[in-house]
Design a protein around this motif. Sequence first.
Motif, mmCIF file in Angstrom:
data_model
loop_
_atom_site.group_PDB
_atom_site.id
_atom_site.type_symbol
_atom_site.label_atom_id
_atom_site.label_comp_id
_atom_site.label_asym_id
_atom_site.label_seq_id
_atom_site.Cartn_x
_atom_site.Cartn_y
_atom_site.Cartn_z
ATOM 1 N N PRO A 52 -6.716 -24.958 -28.727
ATOM 2 C CA PRO A 52 -7.399 -24.185 -27.676
ATOM 3 C C PRO A 52 -7.000 -24.697 -26.284
ATOM 4 O O PRO A 52 -6.777 -25.894 -26.109
ATOM 5 N N SER A 53 -6.895 -23.783 -25.338
ATOM 6 C CA SER A 53 -6.454 -24.165 -23.994
ATOM 7 C C SER A 53 -7.595 -24.193 -22.989
ATOM 8 O O SER A 53 -8.603 -23.505 -23.159
ATOM 9 N N ILE A 54 -7.386 -24.992 -21.954
ATOM 10 C CA ILE A 54 -8.320 -24.990 -20.828
ATOM 11 C C ILE A 54 -7.815 -23.935 -19.852
ATOM 12 O O ILE A 54 -6.787 -24.113 -19.195
ATOM 13 N N ILE A 55 -8.517 -22.809 -19.801
ATOM 14 C CA ILE A 55 -8.030 -21.658 -19.036
ATOM 15 C C ILE A 55 -8.275 -21.839 -17.542
ATOM 16 O O ILE A 55 -7.425 -21.561 -16.713
ATOM 17 N N ALA A 56 -9.462 -22.320 -17.226
ATOM 18 C CA ALA A 56 -9.774 -22.540 -15.812
ATOM 19 C C ALA A 56 -10.841 -23.613 -15.709
ATOM 20 O O ALA A 56 -11.578 -23.866 -16.662
ATOM 21 N N CYS A 57 -10.922 -24.251 -14.550
ATOM 22 C CA CYS A 57 -11.928 -25.301 -14.348
ATOM 23 C C CYS A 57 -12.691 -25.059 -13.062
ATOM 24 O O CYS A 57 -12.162 -24.461 -12.117
ATOM 25 N N GLY A 58 -13.909 -25.554 -13.016
ATOM 26 C CA GLY A 58 -14.693 -25.490 -11.795
ATOM 27 C C GLY A 58 -15.368 -26.835 -11.554
ATOM 28 O O GLY A 58 -16.042 -27.336 -12.437
ATOM 29 N N ALA A 59 -15.137 -27.430 -10.401
ATOM 30 C CA ALA A 59 -15.788 -28.705 -10.082
ATOM 31 C C ALA A 59 -16.414 -28.604 -8.702
ATOM 32 O O ALA A 59 -15.742 -28.243 -7.737
ATOM 33 N N VAL A 60 -17.712 -28.864 -8.635
ATOM 34 C CA VAL A 60 -18.385 -28.851 -7.336
ATOM 35 C C VAL A 60 -19.097 -30.192 -7.150
ATOM 36 O O VAL A 60 -19.413 -30.867 -8.120
ATOM 37 N N ALA A 61 -19.340 -30.566 -5.906
ATOM 38 C CA ALA A 61 -19.929 -31.878 -5.656
ATOM 39 C C ALA A 61 -20.846 -31.828 -4.447
ATOM 40 O O ALA A 61 -20.838 -30.862 -3.679
ATOM 41 N N GLY A 62 -21.644 -32.870 -4.313
ATOM 42 C CA GLY A 62 -22.599 -32.986 -3.221
ATOM 43 C C GLY A 62 -21.976 -33.567 -1.967
ATOM 44 O O GLY A 62 -20.793 -33.902 -1.952
ATOM 45 N N PRO A 63 -22.779 -33.723 -0.913
ATOM 46 C CA PRO A 63 -22.246 -34.149 0.384
ATOM 47 C C PRO A 63 -21.635 -35.555 0.368
ATOM 48 O O PRO A 63 -20.612 -35.804 1.000
ATOM 49 N N LEU A 64 -22.257 -36.461 -0.375
ATOM 50 C CA LEU A 64 -21.779 -37.842 -0.381
ATOM 51 C C LEU A 64 -20.422 -37.951 -1.068
ATOM 52 O O LEU A 64 -19.665 -38.892 -0.838
ATOM 53 N N GLU A 65 -20.130 -36.985 -1.934
ATOM 54 C CA GLU A 65 -18.903 -37.037 -2.729
ATOM 55 C C GLU A 65 -17.673 -36.689 -1.895
ATOM 56 O O GLU A 65 -16.556 -36.707 -2.396
ATOM 57 N N LYS A 66 -17.898 -36.413 -0.594
ATOM 58 C CA LYS A 66 -16.753 -36.290 0.309
ATOM 59 C C LYS A 66 -16.025 -37.623 0.401
ATOM 60 O O LYS A 66 -14.861 -37.672 0.768
ATOM 61 N N LYS A 67 -16.751 -38.691 0.093
ATOM 62 C CA LYS A 67 -16.134 -40.020 0.127
ATOM 63 C C LYS A 67 -15.273 -40.271 -1.106
ATOM 64 O O LYS A 67 -14.602 -41.283 -1.200
ATOM 65 N N SER A 68 -15.345 -39.362 -2.061
ATOM 66 C CA SER A 68 -14.622 -39.582 -3.311
ATOM 67 C C SER A 68 -13.122 -39.456 -3.101
ATOM 68 O O SER A 68 -12.662 -38.627 -2.315
ATOM 69 N N VAL A 69 -12.355 -40.273 -3.841
ATOM 70 C CA VAL A 69 -10.903 -40.145 -3.773
ATOM 71 C C VAL A 69 -10.453 -38.837 -4.427
ATOM 72 O O VAL A 69 -9.333 -38.392 -4.226
ATOM 73 N N PHE A 70 -11.333 -38.225 -5.210
ATOM 74 C CA PHE A 70 -10.984 -36.975 -5.889
ATOM 75 C C PHE A 70 -11.448 -35.750 -5.090
ATOM 76 O O PHE A 70 -11.348 -34.625 -5.561
ATOM 77 N N TYR A 71 -11.976 -35.993 -3.888
ATOM 78 C CA TYR A 71 -12.579 -34.939 -3.071
ATOM 79 C C TYR A 71 -11.670 -33.718 -2.943
ATOM 80 O O TYR A 71 -12.103 -32.577 -3.132
ATOM 81 N N SER A 72 -10.386 -33.953 -2.674
ATOM 82 C CA SER A 72 -9.481 -32.826 -2.405
ATOM 83 C C SER A 72 -9.241 -31.969 -3.648
ATOM 84 O O SER A 72 -8.752 -30.850 -3.534
ATOM 85 N N TYR A 73 -9.596 -32.496 -4.821
ATOM 86 C CA TYR A 73 -9.380 -31.714 -6.052
ATOM 87 C C TYR A 73 -10.589 -30.837 -6.402
ATOM 88 O O TYR A 73 -10.497 -29.963 -7.245
ATOM 89 N N PHE A 74 -11.740 -31.130 -5.776
ATOM 90 C CA PHE A 74 -12.946 -30.354 -6.090
ATOM 91 C C PHE A 74 -12.830 -28.944 -5.507
ATOM 92 O O PHE A 74 -12.188 -28.739 -4.476
ATOM 93 N N ASP A 75 -13.475 -27.980 -6.165
ATOM 94 C CA ASP A 75 -13.404 -26.604 -5.686
ATOM 95 C C ASP A 75 -14.323 -26.364 -4.510
ATOM 96 O O ASP A 75 -14.007 -25.601 -3.618
ATOM 97 N N SER A 76 -15.514 -27.011 -4.547
ATOM 98 C CA SER A 76 -16.371 -26.832 -3.386
ATOM 99 C C SER A 76 -17.323 -28.013 -3.238
ATOM 100 O O SER A 76 -17.626 -28.711 -4.205
#
Lengths: 122, 151, 332
Positions: free
Chosen positions: C9-33
Amino acid sequence: MIFIDFLLAFVIGGLICVIGQLLMDVGKLTPAHTLSTLVVAGSILAGLGWYQPLIDLAGAGATIPITSFGNALTTGAIAEAEKHGWVGVLTGMFEVTSSGISAAIVFGFIAALIFKPKGKVN
Amino acid sequence: MDQQQYQQIEDQITPPTPYFKNVIKAFLVGGLICTIGHAITYFYIIFFDFTETTVGNPTAATMVFIAMILTGLGLYRKLGQFAGAGSAVPVTGFSNAVVSAAIEHKTEGLVLGVGGNIFKLAGSVIVFGVASAFFVALIKLILVTMGVVEW
Amino acid sequence: MVIIFKTKPSIIACGAVAGPLEKKSVFYSYFDSVVEDERWNQKTNEQGHAMMIQEACNIIMKKANITNNLDIDFFLSGDLVNQMTPTNFAARELAVSFIGMFSACATSVSSAIVASLLTELGASKYAIAGSSSQHNSIERQFRYPVDYGGQKPETAQWTVTAAGYALIGKHDPKLPSIVAGTIGKVVDYGEVNPFHMGGAMAPAAFDTISSHLKKRNQKITDYDLIMTGDLGKIGLKILKAMFAQTGAKQEELDIFRDAGAEFYGEDKSFQSGASGAGCSASVYYSYIEQQLKTGRYKRVLLCATGALLSPLSFQQGQSIPCTAHAIEITME
């Protein structure tokens, strides 16, 4: 002279906090366990009559730490027991209060009306 | 790998608790809070007609008020992370425990939320304070009745 | 127990959202919103938590050009709040077949395993799987009110506000595909400190990864990346030490990474790193998926870890049972 007075408040208050820190770090107690232990310690010291001399010596250094809460309650209960004997031990419990508790209830309630939880790290 | 072997690896890697640093920080912050309290007692004695025995109440109330503001602004939490017992043991820490629980449970309403949870953290302190006061007074009364000690 | 998915089975699409503090995350640019308000402009933390889940699902549907909710066959999801109410409330809005799943912070992977099974069975064309966590609502349930000034040790971790979801469907050779999964045992090596989750969970991750490799007849070096969920910096070190003791070399150990350890970078105010059901989910179903799609990774093992404790079990003096579930994803 006033400098020594403040220094004593600082040192005694600081040392009581150090005991609390050691209970947490070395004794692996949660904050609630630590504070409960200190309050009971304050009560026992009051029963032995040793807490008042500490207050005379350090002022707020002994009245601000939570141990003074145990002292205040116990001193009140003992005073009532002295006046009214056996009944006093019971009625003493209804007479004694701590300003810290009443203030915390009132201000806690007010804070709930004003503030929102933060949950921000910086 | 059994539990004991694992325990060894875990203990080796887990950084040790910085006992000395924590004690120093608790001493300095705890001492400072008490010193501020001491200054407030002088304030009430000099500017209002409080005596050394009655000044405890307004001082504690003032400290509790200051801690409420700091808690509401989210600053007491940061102080607590730095100071540990230094900010937990003074009455301001008691205030922080009460106020933070009250703010947290606002969303469950004033009665069930704030009223029901305000002593969630600080309640045990009150329980043990009052209970220990009762027993200490009782023991003292027994000892006095037996003639072992005097009031 | 290892499951081999023959239909991949394939991963067709992904959605990742995060809160305000997660702007500090190194993965921030990969989040959708990222939302500015921790509560998602709702009245309570828990309602905000539910909104976050809905938003992640909406993003997935948009990406996959699904306009009608009813085209989603299954919604498999969980969170850490009591009775998983945020997930249940989000499922109410989504209104599709739903089973709440709980493996604590390992739910990101356990839900994907079940979704893959349903796809393999032919029962599902589109299944959404994933998990989420919201800092305020988790902290106040498991620990203290957020404004309480308790001192956290260096081993403590910060619960993230984030949600990560994946749409799992039939095999597509152009997309990352799930070829195998391992459902982990519950492992408990007697850790009692709720501020040392990494130490509690590392044995579970070790157990799951080793049995996956053994049953699949693979070496560590067969993978470009083995990523655990939220062991944190210290937990990851412990996991590596466990593999080192079984004879793994340094270049093999370098294949191990941990989403929680890297989440907030080197910022010391987050202690050992990130944790929470949204931690592994938001990293796996954004950063990892995108790295697979670009071809940087050909074969990865995602091993999400979960601590199965409750405030009650802690207060009653019980140790912390932990689990870990893993999925092997390849890109052709």
